[in-house]
Design a protein around this motif. Structure first.
Motif, PDB file in Angstrom:
ATOM      1  N   UNK A   1       0.733  -1.033   0.099  1.00 40.86           N
ATOM      2  CA  UNK A   1       0.017  -0.069   0.085  1.00 40.86           C
ATOM      3  C   UNK A   1       0.954   1.223   0.140  1.00 40.86           C
ATOM      4  N   UNK A   2       0.501   2.132  -0.777  1.00 44.81           N
ATOM      5  CA  UNK A   2       1.251   3.409  -0.829  1.00 44.81           C
ATOM      6  C   UNK A   2       0.811   4.339   0.450  1.00 44.81           C
ATOM      7  N   UNK A   3       1.723   5.179   0.795  1.00 40.24           N
ATOM      8  CA  UNK A   3       1.333   6.086   2.104  1.00 40.24           C
ATOM      9  C   UNK A   3       0.094   6.834   1.509  1.00 40.24           C
ATOM     10  N   UNK A   4      -0.907   6.939   2.602  1.00 42.83           N
ATOM     11  CA  UNK A   4      -2.229   7.427   2.166  1.00 42.83           C
ATOM     12  C   UNK A   4      -2.423   8.698   3.075  1.00 42.83           C
ATOM     13  N   UNK A   5      -2.687   9.617   2.309  1.00 39.65           N
ATOM     14  CA  UNK A   5      -2.806  11.123   2.903  1.00 39.65           C
ATOM     15  C   UNK A   5      -4.174  11.725   2.632  1.00 39.65           C
ATOM     16  N   UNK A   6      -5.158  11.900   3.552  1.00 38.49           N
ATOM     17  CA  UNK A   6      -6.250  12.687   3.693  1.00 38.49           C
ATOM     18  C   UNK A   6      -6.175  13.902   3.309  1.00 38.49           C
ATOM     19  N   UNK A   7      -6.920  14.625   2.756  1.00 34.97           N
ATOM     20  CA  UNK A   7      -7.118  16.143   2.503  1.00 34.97           C
ATOM     21  C   UNK A   7      -8.719  16.527   2.920  1.00 34.97           C
ATOM     22  N   UNK A   8      -8.779  17.329   3.892  1.00 33.23           N
ATOM     23  CA  UNK A   8     -10.163  17.395   4.100  1.00 33.23           C
ATOM     24  C   UNK A   8     -10.496  19.018   4.748  1.00 33.23           C
ATOM     25  N   UNK A   9     -11.546  19.121   4.983  1.00 30.04           N
ATOM     26  CA  UNK A   9     -12.014  20.541   5.498  1.00 30.04           C
ATOM     27  C   UNK A   9     -13.446  20.257   6.211  1.00 30.04           C
ATOM     28  N   UNK A  10     -13.500  21.232   7.335  1.00 27.29           N
ATOM     29  CA  UNK A  10     -14.820  21.222   8.113  1.00 27.29           C
ATOM     30  C   UNK A  10     -16.077  21.760   7.047  1.00 27.29           C
ATOM     31  N   UNK A  11     -15.798  22.306   6.113  1.00 26.98           N
ATOM     32  CA  UNK A  11     -16.960  22.991   5.238  1.00 26.98           C
ATOM     33  C   UNK A  11     -16.373  23.136   3.859  1.00 26.98           C
ATOM     34  N   UNK A  12     -17.518  23.314   3.013  1.00 26.79           N
ATOM     35  CA  UNK A  12     -17.216  23.630   1.534  1.00 26.79           C
ATOM     36  C   UNK A  12     -16.681  24.680   1.241  1.00 26.79           C
TER      37      UNK A  12
END
Length: 158
Positions: A1-12
């Motif tokens: 598995x590759x390194x997995x990085x989540x990119x998120x935000x609390x709102x749009x």
């Protein structure tokens, strides 16, 4: 598995997908093998940001989806599976199945990093992805503008 990085935000509307696209291209330019899962099922935008033409993806001989590629970045997105630019209307369990498919049933090849461009918010989709996949890290995108804070408070954002 590759390194997995989540990119998120609390709102749009804070630029999360723009940040994802820029990080992906910068990593590819630095010599890393990069993939992006456009997990914003309801409003996918990564293919458009990277100039990927609309069209159904091909299948490999072992029945895995072949991701699109631009700027050295492999991409899988709901935008490639829908017929137009309209957002998908899906309930929670179906969203989870699509996202797991985007990670596990795509012919990524050898990747160093897989970026997960999550939908905005802090709900079930984000929690399910964080629990289902071994994340190496996360980037949380926010904006300091007062209007964003007022919009978030009015919409009862977390």
């Amino acid at each position: 598995m590759p390194r997995m990085i989540a990119i998120s935000s609390g709102k749009g509307g804070v630029g999360k997908s723009t940040v994802t696209a820029n990080i992906a291209v910068a990593m590819a330019d630095a010599g890393l093998r990069v993939g992006v899962v456009d997990a914003d099922i309801y409003g996918p935008s990564i293919p458009r940001m990277l100039g990927i033409a609309a069209g159904k993806p091909a299948m490999s001989p072992d029945q895995k989806v072949i991701p699109a590629e631009a700027y050295g970045v492999k991409v899988m997105s709901m935008a490639m599976l829908s017929d137009d630019d309209s957002p998908a209307i899906l309930r929670g369990p179906m969203v989870t199945k699509y996202l797991q498919m985007f990670v596990r049933q795509v012919e990524w090849g050898a990747l160093d990093v897989l970026l997960l461009d999550l939908p905005p918010g802090t709900g079930d989709i984000q929690l399910t992805l964080a629990q289902a996949f071994p994340l190496t890290g996360a980037v949380v995108v926010s904006t300091p503008q007062d209007v964003s804070l007022k919009s978030c408070a009015a919409a009862a954002c977390a």
